[in-house]
Design a protein around this motif. Sequence first.
Motif, PDB file in Angstrom:
ATOM      1  N   GLN A  10       0.916  -0.957  -0.043  1.00 54.78           N
ATOM      2  CA  GLN A  10       0.168  -0.013   0.078  1.00 54.78           C
ATOM      3  C   GLN A  10       0.803   1.317  -0.022  1.00 54.78           C
ATOM      4  OE1 GLN A  10      -3.350  -0.006  -0.234  1.00 54.78           O
ATOM      5  NE2 GLN A  10      -3.433  -2.155  -0.223  1.00 54.78           N
ATOM      6  N   PRO A  11       0.630   2.355  -0.679  1.00 50.78           N
ATOM      7  CA  PRO A  11       1.354   3.598  -0.499  1.00 50.78           C
ATOM      8  C   PRO A  11       1.245   3.891   0.995  1.00 50.78           C
ATOM      9  CG  PRO A  11      -0.844   4.083  -1.601  1.00 50.78           C
ATOM     10  CD  PRO A  11      -0.864   2.646  -1.299  1.00 50.78           C
ATOM     11  N   SER A  13       2.032   7.276   2.053  1.00 52.84           N
ATOM     12  CA  SER A  13       1.428   8.620   2.418  1.00 52.84           C
ATOM     13  C   SER A  13       0.533   9.049   1.199  1.00 52.84           C
ATOM     14  CB  SER A  13       2.813   9.490   2.280  1.00 52.84           C
ATOM     15  OG  SER A  13       2.956   9.690   1.164  1.00 52.84           O
ATOM     16  N   MET A  14      -0.130   9.975   1.641  1.00 52.24           N
ATOM     17  CA  MET A  14      -1.259  10.625   0.544  1.00 52.24           C
ATOM     18  C   MET A  14      -0.378  11.783   0.064  1.00 52.24           C
ATOM     19  SD  MET A  14      -4.019   8.899   0.899  1.00 52.24           S
ATOM     20  CE  MET A  14      -5.457  10.109   0.270  1.00 52.24           C
ATOM     21  N   THR A  17      -1.152  11.913  -4.027  1.00 53.88           N
ATOM     22  CA  THR A  17      -2.661  12.532  -4.219  1.00 53.88           C
ATOM     23  C   THR A  17      -2.822  13.550  -4.085  1.00 53.88           C
ATOM     24  OG1 THR A  17      -2.826  10.119  -3.675  1.00 53.88           O
ATOM     25  CG2 THR A  17      -4.790  11.490  -3.754  1.00 53.88           C
ATOM     26  N   LEU A  18      -2.290  14.361  -2.891  1.00 58.30           N
ATOM     27  CA  LEU A  18      -2.584  15.728  -2.413  1.00 58.30           C
ATOM     28  C   LEU A  18      -1.961  16.611  -3.433  1.00 58.30           C
ATOM     29  CD1 LEU A  18      -2.381  15.306   1.323  1.00 58.30           C
ATOM     30  CD2 LEU A  18      -4.400  15.811   0.041  1.00 58.30           C
TER      31      LEU A  18
END
Length: 108
Positions: A10-11, A13-14, A17-18
Amino acid sequence: MITIFLQASQPDSMMPTLLMMGAMFVGFYFLMIRPQMRKQKQEKNFQDNLKVGSRVVTTSGLHGRIAQIQDDGVVIETLSGKLKFEKAAISREFTQQRFPDSATDEKK
């Protein structure tokens, strides 16, 4: 095969995307919102600077000459008489300067 997809990491951090969402917002602002605001500002400035005697075209396509300017609108004189319109209904000025080729053709 399903176990391979389930084991995918899973990635962490976000942040990517942000950043992508921020870049999309900035792009929309400069490509859509800002030019529209500039156009509205120019139209408002044009409508505030209308003068008696100017030939104008309304948003509905009516051509005429401004006979009176009132607080709540303008009176436009056409071939069929005088009509009252809101200032917001005036879309552009229609003068011979706008079409210089037709003005020279008429003089010849």
